[in-house]
Design a protein around this motif. Structure first.
Motif, PDB file in Angstrom:
ATOM      1  N   GLY A  47       0.796  -1.221   0.000  1.00 53.09           N
ATOM      2  CA  GLY A  47       0.000   0.000   0.000  1.00 53.09           C
ATOM      3  C   GLY A  47       0.829   1.272   0.000  1.00 53.09           C
ATOM      4  N   GLY A  48       2.145   1.148   0.051  1.00 57.29           N
ATOM      5  CA  GLY A  48       3.010   2.323   0.071  1.00 57.29           C
ATOM      6  C   GLY A  48       2.949   3.057   1.404  1.00 57.29           C
ATOM      7  N   MET A  49       3.585   4.201   1.451  1.00 56.00           N
ATOM      8  CA  MET A  49       3.629   4.998   2.678  1.00 56.00           C
ATOM      9  C   MET A  49       2.398   5.907   2.764  1.00 56.00           C
ATOM     10  SD  MET A  49       6.283   3.885   4.218  1.00 56.00           S
ATOM     11  CE  MET A  49       6.519   5.055   5.542  1.00 56.00           C
ATOM     12  N   ARG A  50       2.108   6.357   3.976  1.00 58.96           N
ATOM     13  CA  ARG A  50       1.019   7.303   4.229  1.00 58.96           C
ATOM     14  C   ARG A  50       1.282   7.925   5.594  1.00 58.96           C
ATOM     15  NH1 ARG A  50      -0.898   2.244   5.077  1.00 58.96           N
ATOM     16  NH2 ARG A  50      -1.617   1.778   7.182  1.00 58.96           N
ATOM     17  N   PRO A  51       0.694   9.087   5.874  1.00 58.90           N
ATOM     18  CA  PRO A  51       0.888   9.684   7.198  1.00 58.90           C
ATOM     19  C   PRO A  51       0.460   8.704   8.298  1.00 58.90           C
ATOM     20  CG  PRO A  51      -0.056  11.287   5.711  1.00 58.90           C
ATOM     21  CD  PRO A  51      -0.067   9.962   4.977  1.00 58.90           C
ATOM     22  N   GLY A  52       1.320   8.565   9.297  1.00 56.97           N
ATOM     23  CA  GLY A  52       1.059   7.656  10.409  1.00 56.97           C
ATOM     24  C   GLY A  52       1.704   6.291  10.250  1.00 56.97           C
ATOM     25  N   LYS A  53       2.172   5.966   9.055  1.00 54.18           N
ATOM     26  CA  LYS A  53       2.804   4.668   8.820  1.00 54.18           C
ATOM     27  C   LYS A  53       4.280   4.719   9.196  1.00 54.18           C
ATOM     28  CE  LYS A  53       2.594   0.896   5.543  1.00 54.18           C
ATOM     29  NZ  LYS A  53       1.901   0.471   4.318  1.00 54.18           N
ATOM     30  N   LYS A  54       4.743   3.617   9.791  1.00 55.15           N
ATOM     31  CA  LYS A  54       6.124   3.560  10.272  1.00 55.15           C
ATOM     32  C   LYS A  54       6.824   2.352   9.678  1.00 55.15           C
ATOM     33  CE  LYS A  54       6.594   4.138  14.694  1.00 55.15           C
ATOM     34  NZ  LYS A  54       6.621   3.894  16.146  1.00 55.15           N
TER      35      LYS A  54
END
Length: 173
Positions: free
Chosen positions: A47-54
């Motif tokens: 799903g790729g990166m997104r705000p909140g993902k670590k």
């Protein structure tokens, strides 16, 4: 019986992988698929990166390291090269932890200021790359070290992690 040798070899590999997973924690997390923790390493971020993902990288620095790098990229392409959202490079000779990005084949301005160099030869480390709306926030061993503002706007396109250099990986997540 010729097939049983291949079967035994495959089972030995499973046991080896199982031992790695049991002794060091499972490298498989729900959002990230990492088949084996071998350097150089390349894995997919679902799903790729997104705000909140670590993204979590745990490992042990080699005994006599020159450098290692951790990159989050937009795919695995080598030709043309994939965009690099962030490349973190630990350089032991200069005690620097550099970061940069490469968009459309052009490297940006390298950033190098850090309050201290967090890596020690032959010692374990934990790097966390937290994606926030305007930036990546980088933590090493639980301490925030620096921020790196996004140069790639489509965060979901950042779907690959690449790790190279003088380290052994113990866990990814």
């Amino acid at each position: 019986m010729a097939g049983s040798g291949a079967l035994a070899e495959r089972d030995a590999l499973k046991i080896e992988d199982g031992h790695l997973n049991n002794s060091l924690g499972s490298p498989v997390q729900p959002d990230v698929y990492f088949p084996r923790l071998i350097v150089p390493f390349c894995g997919h971020i679902k799903g790729g990166m997104r705000p909140g993902k670590k993204v979590l990288v745990m490992g042990i620095v080699d005994l006599n390291p020159a450098s290692f790098d951790i990159s989050l990229t937009c795919g695995e392409s080598e030709d043309p090269p994939a965009d690099v959202a962030i490349e973190l490079k630990a350089v032991f000779t200069d005690k620097q932890f550099l970061r940069n990005s490469c968009v459309s084949g052009e490297w940006g301005e390298e950033q190098s200021s850090i309050p201290y160099f967090p890596f020690i030869p032959d010692q374990p480390f934990r790097v966390e790359i937290l994606c926030e709306h305007p930036r990546f926030r980088i933590f090493v061993d639980g301490h925030q070290l620096f921020d790196f503002y996004h140069r790639i706007e489509t965060l979901s396109a950042i779907d690959t992690i690449k790790i190279n250099g003088d380290l052994h990986l113990t866990k990814l997540g």
